[in-house]
Design a protein around this motif. Structure first.
Motif, PDB file in Angstrom:
ATOM      1  N   THR A   1      -4.560  -1.602  -7.721  1.00 38.97           N
ATOM      2  CA  THR A   1      -5.690  -0.682  -7.756  1.00 38.97           C
ATOM      3  C   THR A   1      -5.243   0.706  -7.312  1.00 38.97           C
ATOM      4  O   THR A   1      -4.285   0.842  -6.534  1.00 38.97           O
ATOM      5  CB  THR A   1      -6.841  -1.154  -6.835  1.00 38.97           C
ATOM      6  OG1 THR A   1      -6.310  -1.404  -5.533  1.00 38.97           O
ATOM      7  CG2 THR A   1      -7.510  -2.400  -7.371  1.00 38.97           C
ATOM      8  N   TYR A   2      -5.971   1.732  -7.800  1.00 33.55           N
ATOM      9  CA  TYR A   2      -5.643   3.118  -7.478  1.00 33.55           C
ATOM     10  C   TYR A   2      -6.929   3.841  -7.129  1.00 33.55           C
ATOM     11  O   TYR A   2      -7.916   3.793  -7.876  1.00 33.55           O
ATOM     12  CB  TYR A   2      -4.991   3.783  -8.689  1.00 33.55           C
ATOM     13  CG  TYR A   2      -4.216   5.029  -8.339  1.00 33.55           C
ATOM     14  CD1 TYR A   2      -2.836   5.009  -8.276  1.00 33.55           C
ATOM     15  CD2 TYR A   2      -4.865   6.231  -8.061  1.00 33.55           C
ATOM     16  CE1 TYR A   2      -2.104   6.150  -7.943  1.00 33.55           C
ATOM     17  CE2 TYR A   2      -4.142   7.373  -7.727  1.00 33.55           C
ATOM     18  CZ  TYR A   2      -2.770   7.318  -7.670  1.00 33.55           C
ATOM     19  OH  TYR A   2      -2.046   8.439  -7.344  1.00 33.55           O
ATOM     20  N   VAL A   3      -6.939   4.514  -5.987  1.00 34.70           N
ATOM     21  CA  VAL A   3      -8.058   5.363  -5.588  1.00 34.70           C
ATOM     22  C   VAL A   3      -7.521   6.784  -5.490  1.00 34.70           C
ATOM     23  O   VAL A   3      -6.676   7.071  -4.630  1.00 34.70           O
ATOM     24  CB  VAL A   3      -8.664   4.931  -4.232  1.00 34.70           C
ATOM     25  CG1 VAL A   3      -9.816   5.853  -3.849  1.00 34.70           C
ATOM     26  CG2 VAL A   3      -9.138   3.487  -4.288  1.00 34.70           C
TER      27      VAL A   3
ATOM     28  N   MET B   1      -2.837   3.727  -3.429  1.00 40.52           N
ATOM     29  CA  MET B   1      -2.698   2.648  -4.410  1.00 40.52           C
ATOM     30  C   MET B   1      -2.167   1.400  -3.744  1.00 40.52           C
ATOM     31  O   MET B   1      -1.466   1.465  -2.722  1.00 40.52           O
ATOM     32  CB  MET B   1      -1.815   3.051  -5.590  1.00 40.52           C
ATOM     33  CG  MET B   1      -0.370   3.234  -5.287  1.00 40.52           C
ATOM     34  SD  MET B   1       0.555   3.509  -6.814  1.00 40.52           S
ATOM     35  CE  MET B   1       2.167   3.862  -6.097  1.00 40.52           C
TER      36      MET B   1
ATOM     37  N   ASP C   1       0.829  -1.214   0.000  1.00 43.18           N
ATOM     38  CA  ASP C   1       0.000   0.000   0.000  1.00 43.18           C
ATOM     39  C   ASP C   1       0.860   1.258   0.000  1.00 43.18           C
ATOM     40  O   ASP C   1       1.847   1.348   0.730  1.00 43.18           O
ATOM     41  CB  ASP C   1      -0.901   0.009   1.241  1.00 43.18           C
ATOM     42  CG  ASP C   1      -1.987  -1.048   1.158  1.00 43.18           C
ATOM     43  OD1 ASP C   1      -2.731  -1.042   0.170  1.00 43.18           O
ATOM     44  OD2 ASP C   1      -2.060  -1.895   2.070  1.00 43.18           O
TER      45      ASP C   1
ATOM     46  N   PRO D   1     -12.155   2.601  -6.799  1.00 42.32           N
ATOM     47  CA  PRO D   1     -10.895   2.039  -7.270  1.00 42.32           C
ATOM     48  C   PRO D   1     -10.854   1.823  -8.789  1.00 42.32           C
ATOM     49  O   PRO D   1     -11.875   1.518  -9.407  1.00 42.32           O
ATOM     50  CB  PRO D   1     -10.822   0.693  -6.544  1.00 42.32           C
ATOM     51  CG  PRO D   1     -12.226   0.330  -6.233  1.00 42.32           C
ATOM     52  CD  PRO D   1     -13.016   1.598  -6.157  1.00 42.32           C
TER      53      PRO D   1
END
Ligand SMILES: O=C(O)CCCC[C@@H]1SC[C@@H]2NC(=O)N[C@@H]21
Length: 151
Positions: free
Chosen positions: A28-30, A15, A6, A39
């Motif tokens: 994944t990317y927020v 991410m 993370d 996400p």
């Protein structure tokens, strides 16, 4: 350590990266800002050869289209992973390109820089939005008649 796990940047984005031994990255990317919700998938590559005293170069891309929204844009980050005695960082430069006509293609790409750390941001979402200027001033309360125009 390596780039897996993370990461959080200065905007409050989060991410999560998973790596394979052949240099592959998925995750994944927020994003805490921009035209995004929830996400998004990320995919990238990192250099598997390591040298003492040197960083690890990597790059990854997010297309901002998921089951909740479609910003019709893509961001690619390129940068360096550094581990200074457990103080892990990714310094990355990004290009964000948003859909445009050919006439407007000259302005479709923005460049910027992000620094990612393992530190979970302390700011909550509202504080982040205020800091980023994405919340407007509160509206007048409807019962506050002094704020209403008189006729
Ligand atoms: O607004 C868009 O078109 C999609 C979201 C873009 C978010 C950008 S990508 C670079 C920068 N780093 C982040 O964590 N978020 C912004």
């Amino acid at each position: 350590m390596n780039v897996a796990g993370d990461w959080y940047n200065e905007l409050g984005s989060h991410m999560r990266m998973t790596t394979d031994p052949l240099g592959g990255i998925i995750g994944t990317y927020v994003s805490a800002t921009g035209h995004s919700a929830g996400p998004y998938a990320l995919v990238g590559r990192y250099e598997t050869t390591t040298r003492p005293g040197y960083g690890t170069v990597l790059g990854w891309t997010v297309a901002w289209h998921n089951d909740r929204s479609d910003a019709e844009s893509v961001t690619s980050w390129n940068g360096m992973y550094l581990d200074d005695g457990g103080d892990e960082r990714i310094y990355a430069t990004w290009l964000l390109t948003t859909v445009a006509t050919e006439t407007n293609a000259w302005e479709c790409t923005t460049v910027g820089q992000d620094t990612f750390t393992r530190q979970v941001p302390e700011l909550d979402q509202a504080a982040l939005h205020i800091r980023l200027g994405t919340l407007s001033e509160p509206a007048d309360h409807p019962a506050d008649t002094t704020a209403m125009p008189t006729r």
